[in-house]
Design an enzyme around this catalytic site. Structure first.
Site, PDB file in Angstrom:
ATOM      1  N   CYS A 310       0.841  -1.065   0.084  1.00  0.00           N
ATOM      2  CA  CYS A 310       0.053   0.152  -0.005  1.00  0.00           C
ATOM      3  C   CYS A 310       0.971   1.341  -0.032  1.00  0.00           C
ATOM      4  CB  CYS A 310      -0.918   0.088   1.237  1.00  0.00           C
ATOM      5  SG  CYS A 310      -2.039   1.188   1.158  1.00  0.00           S
ATOM      6  N   ARG A 411     -12.891   1.118  -5.410  1.00  0.00           N
ATOM      7  CA  ARG A 411     -12.308   0.983  -3.909  1.00  0.00           C
ATOM      8  C   ARG A 411     -11.650   2.256  -3.776  1.00  0.00           C
ATOM      9  NH1 ARG A 411      -8.137  -1.226  -0.567  1.00  0.00           N
ATOM     10  NH2 ARG A 411      -9.241  -2.546   1.036  1.00  0.00           N
TER      11      ARG A 411
HETATM   12  P1  RVP Z   1      -0.855  -6.967   3.986  1.00  0.00           P
HETATM   13  O1  RVP Z   1      -1.445  -8.262   4.332  1.00  0.00           O
HETATM   14  O2  RVP Z   1       0.184  -6.166   4.752  1.00  0.00           O
HETATM   15  O3  RVP Z   1      -0.095  -7.282   2.606  1.00  0.00           O
HETATM   16  O4  RVP Z   1      -2.112  -6.048   3.728  1.00  0.00           O
HETATM   17  C1  RVP Z   1      -3.229  -6.341   3.028  1.00  0.00           C
HETATM   18  C2  RVP Z   1      -4.225  -5.341   2.835  1.00  0.00           C
HETATM   19  O5  RVP Z   1      -3.763  -4.208   2.038  1.00  0.00           O
HETATM   20  C3  RVP Z   1      -5.659  -5.831   2.353  1.00  0.00           C
HETATM   21  O6  RVP Z   1      -6.419  -6.521   3.084  1.00  0.00           O
HETATM   22  C4  RVP Z   1      -6.150  -4.291   2.035  1.00  0.00           C
HETATM   23  O7  RVP Z   1      -6.867  -3.891   3.225  1.00  0.00           O
HETATM   24  C5  RVP Z   1      -5.073  -3.587   1.827  1.00  0.00           C
HETATM   25  N1  RVP Z   1      -4.736  -3.373   0.394  1.00  0.00           N
HETATM   26  C6  RVP Z   1      -5.173  -4.173  -0.546  1.00  0.00           C
HETATM   27  N2  RVP Z   1      -4.729  -3.185  -1.728  1.00  0.00           N
HETATM   28  C7  RVP Z   1      -3.879  -2.340  -1.328  1.00  0.00           C
HETATM   29  C8  RVP Z   1      -3.513  -1.370  -2.235  1.00  0.00           C
HETATM   30  O8  RVP Z   1      -3.172  -1.248  -3.351  1.00  0.00           O
HETATM   31  N3  RVP Z   1      -3.203  -0.054  -1.371  1.00  0.00           N
HETATM   32  N4  RVP Z   1      -4.276  -2.211  -0.123  1.00  0.00           N
END
Ligand code: RVP
Length: 498
Positions: A310, A411
């Site tokens: 993210c 989203r």
């Molecule tokens: P991680 O487990 O740290 O990889 O995080 C997964 C979470 O990140 C997802 O459940 C979602 O809430 C969030 N996410 C998914 N896509 C993105 C993005 O592109 N920013 N973030």
């Protein structure tokens, strides 16, 4: 006036849990938790609604192992609904509306159907739903595949001496019949000979093999699915509900957007959705959690920016370090008796314990599961090691896939942008190491949680919150926490490096 910089946000890495007096051993702790107001699960883990994490294979594996999967929504309504169907049909106590086949269907079509649902045979019914035979692997074994196109089900099905049971048969009687006649499938019929259900031997085996599985009242695996709130979102929600989804996740990067709250209230107020639980998010403050609760959610999902893929916090400069976000949101959740889900930023099993002590009831995992066999996508070889693709749902690849439609752009509230170079990504794309089957990965993650519960003396999740105490640490403390002054020469199944 108070300074605007008074508040401090902490991440999982900023703290540790204190060891406490204990009378529990790791193998005896109980990790049962609430996913939503009405659904409990034995393992507090959820696989993320991402197109490189959860499709039906992952959802089945998660539910079998005591958690649940959220099917992503970057695919057509029909495809997502049919994935719900695949999970719901994967195992059950008694299938009340079994898939069937007509005697005039070709073997080629039958073969396709069986492949799609991973099943080995089907009851055969006529136009009036009367059972006229059964066709299984056994009937097909000696038929050459060249003959599949011109042979029909009626030509090869078993029709003599069919073993059937009455509609109201008990589980034990069914088991006895399956054993006595050494058959794998027991069709149930009413007095008029109409098919009313199906019991399979596979389901008995699965129940023994996966005692922790997350199941509904009919013995089917539970499954969740992501939806949006724009365009055809209502149609999607309806199709998923009709396919039997247990939980809808109104999936946005900012749950406090009015459009998202409206979608949540609309579903919660519609009697057609009374059997479906709704999760809302993501939010990262107490006020955000309260907004979700006021909209009527059955669980609140927390996390703005902690995800491993993210970039929201740098692109938009918005977010709250996850430990503080979970703690704050959990205050509102606890007061309203609504479960809280910590979503994103979990790298090690210890982070799960920290999230639960801070007030979460379960955690959602993306990056730690994307390398599993059951995650979508093929393995690739890089520098002699195997990897799998993992990308943010806000990455360019997910929001503007080449030659394909993105269904999940909203989203990030970018639904009205049509040109790909006008997309503003909030995530990145990459590769994570291939980690083998989910059950081994989850075993380590949840095994680590058992160890945490032992160290803090908690028999169950509720006691973690009561007995767990944090200590803040410094950068030096963090360095000391990880292995140091050594070159790692062997891979640990639960540690990937600093
Ligand atoms: P991680 O487990 O740290 O990889 O995080 C997964 C979470 O990140 C997802 O459940 C979602 O809430 C969030 N996410 C998914 N896509 C993105 C993005 O592109 N920013 N973030």
């Amino acid at each position: 006036l108070p300074s605007p910089f008074q508040k401090l946000g902490l991440a999982y890495d900023d703290v540790l849990l204190l060891p406490e007096e204990t009378d529990v051993i790791p193998s005896e702790v109980d990790t049962t938790t609430r996913l939503t107001r009405e659904i409990t699960m034995k393992v507090p883990a959820i696989s993320a609604a991402m197109d490189t994490v959860t499709e039906s294979d992952m959802a089945i594996a998660m539910a079998r192992n005591g958690g649940i999967g959220v099917l992503h929504r970057n695919l057509s309504i029909d495809d997502q609904a049919s994935q719900v169907d695949v999970v719901k049909r994967s195992e059950s106590g008694m299938i009340t509306d079994p898939l069937t086949v007509h005697p005039d269907v070709s073997l080629a079509e039958l073969d396709k159907l069986c492949g799609r649902f991973h099943i080995s045979g089907l009851p055969v019914v006529d136009n009036d739903d009367r059972l006229v035979g059964i066709i299984t692997n056994r009937d097909m074994r000696f038929i050459a595949s060249e003959d599949y196109d011109h042979l029909k089900v009626r030509d090869v099905m078993t029709k003599e001496n069919l073993i059937t049971g009455p509609s109201n048969i008990t589980k034990d009687d069914a088991h006895r019949l399956l054993a006595k006649y050494k058959v794998e499938k027991l069709p149930l019929v009413d007095d008029a000979g109409k098919l009313t259900g199906l019991i399979t031997v596979k389901d008995f085996v699965k129940t023994e093999q996966y005692p922790d599985a997350t199941k509904d009242g009919q013995g089917r695996l539970r499954v969740a699915a992501g939806i949006g709130f724009l365009g055809d979102a209502w149609q999607r929600a309806t199709a998923l509900m009709e396919a039997g989804v247990d939980v809808l996740v109104v999936d946005t990067a900012n749950g406090q957007a009015h459009l998202a709250c409206d979608m949540i209230s609309r579903i919660k107020n519609d009697p057609a959705f009374r059997d479906v639980q709704v999760i809302g998010g993501n939010i990262a403050t107490r006020a955000g959690a309260q907004a979700m609760i006021d909209a009527g959610v059955d669980a609140v999902k927390v996390g703005v920016g902690p995800g491993s893929i993210c970039t929201t916090r740098v692109v938009a400069g918005v977010g709250v370090p996850q430990l503080t976000a979970v703690y704050e949101a959990a205050q509102a959740c606890r007061a309203a008796d609504v479960p809280c889900i910590a979503d994103g930023g979990i790298h090690y099993s210890g982070d799960i314990a920290k999230a639960l002590v801070a007030g979460a009831d379960s955690v959602m995992l993306g990056g730690t599961l994307a390398g599993c066999e059951e995650a979508p996508g093929e393995k690739v070889l890089l520098h002699g090691k195997q990897y799998k693709l993992y990308r943010g749902m806000g990455s360019l690849g997910a929001m503007a896939p080449r030659g394909k439609k993105s269904y999940s752009k909203d989203r990030y509230f970018q639904a009205d942008v049509t040109s790909n170079d006008k997309v503003v990504p909030e995530g990145i794309e990459g590769e994570v190491p291939y980690r083998g089957p989910l059950n081994a990965v989850l075993y380590q993650m949840i095994g680590g949680l058992h160890q945490s519960m032992f160290y803090i003396g908690a028999h169950n999740i509720a006691e973690m919150r009561e007995r767990g105490h944090f200590i803040r640490i410094t950068d030096a403390g963090l360095r000391e926490s990880h292995p140091h002054d050594i070159v790692m020469t062997a891979e640990a199944p639960n540690y990937s490096g600093f």
